[in-house]
Design an enzyme around this catalytic site. Structure first.
Site, PDB file in Angstrom:
ATOM      1  N   ARG A 121     -12.069  -1.781 -15.809  1.00 60.54           N
ATOM      2  CA  ARG A 121     -12.274  -1.878 -14.194  1.00 60.54           C
ATOM      3  C   ARG A 121     -11.505  -3.320 -13.898  1.00 60.54           C
ATOM      4  O   ARG A 121     -11.822  -3.702 -12.744  1.00 60.54           O
ATOM      5  CB  ARG A 121     -13.471  -1.635 -13.961  1.00 60.54           C
ATOM      6  CG  ARG A 121     -14.189  -0.541 -14.177  1.00 60.54           C
ATOM      7  CD  ARG A 121     -15.675  -0.310 -13.523  1.00 60.54           C
ATOM      8  NE  ARG A 121     -16.208   0.950 -13.909  1.00 60.54           N
ATOM      9  CZ  ARG A 121     -16.988   1.371 -14.729  1.00 60.54           C
ATOM     10  NH1 ARG A 121     -17.338   0.337 -15.401  1.00 60.54           N
ATOM     11  NH2 ARG A 121     -17.592   2.749 -14.685  1.00 60.54           N
ATOM     12  N   LYS A 142       2.075  -5.250  -6.529  1.00 67.88           N
ATOM     13  CA  LYS A 142       2.512  -3.688  -6.619  1.00 67.88           C
ATOM     14  C   LYS A 142       2.614  -3.711  -8.162  1.00 67.88           C
ATOM     15  O   LYS A 142       3.326  -4.017  -9.008  1.00 67.88           O
ATOM     16  CB  LYS A 142       3.485  -3.399  -6.057  1.00 67.88           C
ATOM     17  CG  LYS A 142       3.350  -3.227  -4.364  1.00 67.88           C
ATOM     18  CD  LYS A 142       4.440  -2.536  -4.002  1.00 67.88           C
ATOM     19  CE  LYS A 142       4.232  -1.866  -2.372  1.00 67.88           C
ATOM     20  NZ  LYS A 142       5.666  -1.115  -2.283  1.00 67.88           N
ATOM     21  N   GLU A 184      18.151  -7.423  -4.398  1.00 64.09           N
ATOM     22  CA  GLU A 184      16.796  -7.909  -3.774  1.00 64.09           C
ATOM     23  C   GLU A 184      17.012  -9.064  -2.828  1.00 64.09           C
ATOM     24  O   GLU A 184      16.318  -9.271  -1.944  1.00 64.09           O
ATOM     25  CB  GLU A 184      15.753  -7.746  -4.700  1.00 64.09           C
ATOM     26  CG  GLU A 184      15.532  -6.254  -5.297  1.00 64.09           C
ATOM     27  CD  GLU A 184      14.570  -5.359  -4.344  1.00 64.09           C
ATOM     28  OE1 GLU A 184      14.331  -5.845  -3.238  1.00 64.09           O
ATOM     29  OE2 GLU A 184      14.369  -4.461  -4.966  1.00 64.09           O
ATOM     30  N   LYS A 226       8.780 -12.909   0.266  1.00 65.83           N
ATOM     31  CA  LYS A 226       7.838 -11.880  -0.265  1.00 65.83           C
ATOM     32  C   LYS A 226       6.493 -12.435  -0.088  1.00 65.83           C
ATOM     33  O   LYS A 226       5.692 -11.806   0.286  1.00 65.83           O
ATOM     34  CB  LYS A 226       8.063 -11.788  -1.688  1.00 65.83           C
ATOM     35  CG  LYS A 226       7.158 -10.628  -2.549  1.00 65.83           C
ATOM     36  CD  LYS A 226       7.821  -9.181  -1.925  1.00 65.83           C
ATOM     37  CE  LYS A 226       7.001  -8.239  -2.640  1.00 65.83           C
ATOM     38  NZ  LYS A 226       7.396  -7.882  -3.908  1.00 65.83           N
ATOM     39  N   GLU A 236       0.089  -2.890   2.136  1.00 68.55           N
ATOM     40  CA  GLU A 236       1.125  -2.219   2.844  1.00 68.55           C
ATOM     41  C   GLU A 236       0.710  -1.189   3.937  1.00 68.55           C
ATOM     42  O   GLU A 236       0.984   0.200   4.068  1.00 68.55           O
ATOM     43  CB  GLU A 236       2.104  -1.287   1.810  1.00 68.55           C
ATOM     44  CG  GLU A 236       3.374  -1.010   2.191  1.00 68.55           C
ATOM     45  CD  GLU A 236       4.264  -0.520   1.276  1.00 68.55           C
ATOM     46  OE1 GLU A 236       4.791   0.575   1.361  1.00 68.55           O
ATOM     47  OE2 GLU A 236       4.399  -1.206   0.400  1.00 68.55           O
ATOM     48  N   ARG A 240       4.295  -5.104   5.705  1.00 65.73           N
ATOM     49  CA  ARG A 240       5.005  -4.986   4.051  1.00 65.73           C
ATOM     50  C   ARG A 240       5.862  -3.924   3.803  1.00 65.73           C
ATOM     51  O   ARG A 240       6.633  -3.962   2.976  1.00 65.73           O
ATOM     52  CB  ARG A 240       3.753  -5.014   3.120  1.00 65.73           C
ATOM     53  CG  ARG A 240       4.266  -4.999   1.626  1.00 65.73           C
ATOM     54  CD  ARG A 240       2.993  -5.148   0.538  1.00 65.73           C
ATOM     55  NE  ARG A 240       3.715  -5.355  -0.684  1.00 65.73           N
ATOM     56  CZ  ARG A 240       3.069  -5.770  -1.692  1.00 65.73           C
ATOM     57  NH1 ARG A 240       1.581  -6.095  -1.675  1.00 65.73           N
ATOM     58  NH2 ARG A 240       3.489  -5.903  -2.900  1.00 65.73           N
ATOM     59  N   ASN A 244      10.632  -2.172   1.740  1.00 65.40           N
ATOM     60  CA  ASN A 244      11.293  -0.987   1.288  1.00 65.40           C
ATOM     61  C   ASN A 244      12.458  -0.920   1.786  1.00 65.40           C
ATOM     62  O   ASN A 244      12.879   0.317   1.887  1.00 65.40           O
ATOM     63  CB  ASN A 244      10.176  -0.008   1.419  1.00 65.40           C
ATOM     64  CG  ASN A 244       8.979   0.078   0.616  1.00 65.40           C
ATOM     65  OD1 ASN A 244       9.137  -0.275  -0.522  1.00 65.40           O
ATOM     66  ND2 ASN A 244       7.846  -0.211   1.263  1.00 65.40           N
ATOM     67  N   HIS A 247      14.879   1.207  -0.165  1.00 64.51           N
ATOM     68  CA  HIS A 247      14.390   1.587  -1.389  1.00 64.51           C
ATOM     69  C   HIS A 247      14.150   3.270  -0.999  1.00 64.51           C
ATOM     70  O   HIS A 247      13.855   3.930  -2.005  1.00 64.51           O
ATOM     71  CB  HIS A 247      12.965   1.153  -1.516  1.00 64.51           C
ATOM     72  CG  HIS A 247      13.241  -0.347  -2.208  1.00 64.51           C
ATOM     73  ND1 HIS A 247      13.849  -1.253  -1.536  1.00 64.51           N
ATOM     74  CD2 HIS A 247      12.690  -0.682  -3.403  1.00 64.51           C
ATOM     75  CE1 HIS A 247      13.621  -2.318  -2.258  1.00 64.51           C
ATOM     76  NE2 HIS A 247      13.224  -2.145  -3.292  1.00 64.51           N
ATOM     77  N   HIS A 251      15.264   4.721  -4.405  1.00 69.78           N
ATOM     78  CA  HIS A 251      14.427   5.401  -5.475  1.00 69.78           C
ATOM     79  C   HIS A 251      14.969   6.946  -5.726  1.00 69.78           C
ATOM     80  O   HIS A 251      14.580   7.334  -6.801  1.00 69.78           O
ATOM     81  CB  HIS A 251      12.902   5.292  -4.950  1.00 69.78           C
ATOM     82  CG  HIS A 251      12.301   3.923  -5.222  1.00 69.78           C
ATOM     83  ND1 HIS A 251      11.036   3.699  -4.867  1.00 69.78           N
ATOM     84  CD2 HIS A 251      12.637   2.859  -5.868  1.00 69.78           C
ATOM     85  CE1 HIS A 251      10.764   2.652  -5.033  1.00 69.78           C
ATOM     86  NE2 HIS A 251      11.860   1.990  -5.699  1.00 69.78           N
ATOM     87  N   HIS A 264      18.301  -0.129 -10.378  1.00 72.46           N
ATOM     88  CA  HIS A 264      17.236  -0.234  -9.286  1.00 72.46           C
ATOM     89  C   HIS A 264      18.066  -1.044  -8.372  1.00 72.46           C
ATOM     90  O   HIS A 264      17.993  -0.516  -6.971  1.00 72.46           O
ATOM     91  CB  HIS A 264      16.108  -0.945  -9.415  1.00 72.46           C
ATOM     92  CG  HIS A 264      15.092  -1.043  -8.295  1.00 72.46           C
ATOM     93  ND1 HIS A 264      14.596   0.130  -7.775  1.00 72.46           N
ATOM     94  CD2 HIS A 264      14.793  -2.562  -7.491  1.00 72.46           C
ATOM     95  CE1 HIS A 264      13.936  -0.592  -6.854  1.00 72.46           C
ATOM     96  NE2 HIS A 264      13.924  -1.951  -6.697  1.00 72.46           N
TER      97      HIS A 264
END
Length: 359
Positions: A121, A142, A184, A226, A236, A240, A244, A247, A251, A264
């Site tokens: 956990r 993330k 980025e 960031k 997000e 936030r 993206n 992206h 993606h 990427h």
């Protein structure tokens, strides 16, 4: 060595940036209320060859240290590797006082962080990024693995205890990976900092101009951006999402081409150009895409989509992007440098614009 503090609702932690920053690792481990009983280093086969023994030596013989080596590449973020990592941790007796160290790029950081977030956990983990791209992915919490139906679809928000960004690790990066990470860097400037964007244009006309001093500056600026965004919106729910930018298409290209066939960063770069041209259609006062296209040419970023990929295939992946709502595409668009927002884009508009990105 520079230190940037990331403050979120769930945790505050430091990002250490500099040459030889890895040497702060023992101090970070000793700062925990309970000393780590066992340490698991997760890395990949390329990074292990260069740096694993050095990191083990810095930790020292006082701690029980185990290592798990993944195959380099996006395919490592799989259910199978996630399961095998959990099994390995159980077999080696990791408990709730143990620590996972992610030594590698974004792939290693994502899967190692997700294992840490779910093992018993949740146990502590530390990011030791080794790529320029990871200056973005290692900060913000993330963590995820991939699913055949989408990238990073299985994951969580789980902040590290620290990020230790040793600039010396970048010395072994091939040009392809440096270029991928630089996408980025430019993204952070475009979404947040017009002054930084102007600095990039003036000081880094090509990647050959990315000197060590300029690289340090770019990394620090990107991490500060960031940190500022994540501190405001950890999970997000609003702001936030601007991270993206590029992206949604990026993606989708990674999935359509096949993971590993396009980096990427190259996918995101093409996605940013696509989003900018789409933005100009919606905001006639914007005139930016020609400038970005020229920059992309100088940086050797792609500006067109491979002819063997059908637009409808790309659209399919875009519609299952995490920002999509009820199957409707939402993309981050740009109003001006430093000002972006999430907008709904109809399918026919996306398809029409995609057609223009084929040679």
């Amino acid at each position: 060595m520079k230190e940037v503090v990331v403050k979120t609702d769930s945790k505050s932690y430091s990002v250490y940036i500099g040459e030889g920053a890895t040497n702060v690792l023992p101090e970070v481990l000793q700062s925990f209320k309970k000393a780590p009983t066992t340490i698991l280093i997760v890395t990949d086969d390329r990074v292990a060859q260069h740096y694993l023994s050095d990191v083990e030596a810095i930790i020292g013989p006082e701690s029980a240290v185990h290592s798990f080596i993944l195959e380099n590449g996006e395919s490592a973020k799989s259910f199978q590797n996630y399961y095998e990592l959990q099994t390995f941790a159980l077999e080696k007796g990791l408990d709730r006082n143990s620590v996972i160290i992610a030594l590698g790029g974004g792939v290693v950081g994502d899967i190692a962080g997700f294992v840490a977030s779910t093992y018993m956990r949740g146990i502590k983990f530390i990011q030791l990024p080794t790529t320029l791209l990871a200056h973005d992915s290692a900060v913000g919490g993330k963590v995820a693995i991939n699913h055949p139906l989408g990238k990073n679809m299985i994951g969580s928000f789980y902040q590290p205890e620290a990020v230790i960004y040793d600039i010396n690790f970048l010395a072994s990066l091939p040009e392809k990976e440096l270029r991928s990470g630089f996408a980025e860097v430019v993204k952070h400037a475009l979404i947040w900092d017009a002054e930084f964007y102007q600095w990039i244009k003036a000081n880094i006309p090509t990647l050959a101009d990315l000197t060590e001093e300029k690289l340090h500056f770019c990394i620090e600026k990107g991490i500060k951006t960031k940190a500022a965004v994540v501190s405001t919106d950890e999970k997000e729910q609003g702001l936030r999402a601007i991270l993206n930018f590029g992206h949604t298409l990026g993606h989708s290209l990674e999935a359509s081409y096949g993971y590993g066939e396009i980096t990427h960063g190259d996918g995101v770069a093409l996605g940013m150009l696509f989003a900018t041209e789409l933005s100009e259609d919606l905001f006639p006062e914007l005139s930016l895409s020609a400038e970005i296209r020229e920059l992309w040419h100088n940086y050797n970023f792609p500006t067109s989509i491979s002819s063997h990929i059908e637009p409808k295939e790309i659209l399919k992946w875009m519609k299952i992007d995490k920002k999509s709502q009820n199957g409707h595409i939402h993309m981050v668009l740009i109003h001006s440098v430093g000002k972006v927002a999430l907008k709904f884009i109809p399918d026919d508009v996306v398809l029409q614009k995609l057609q223009l990105f084929y040679k």
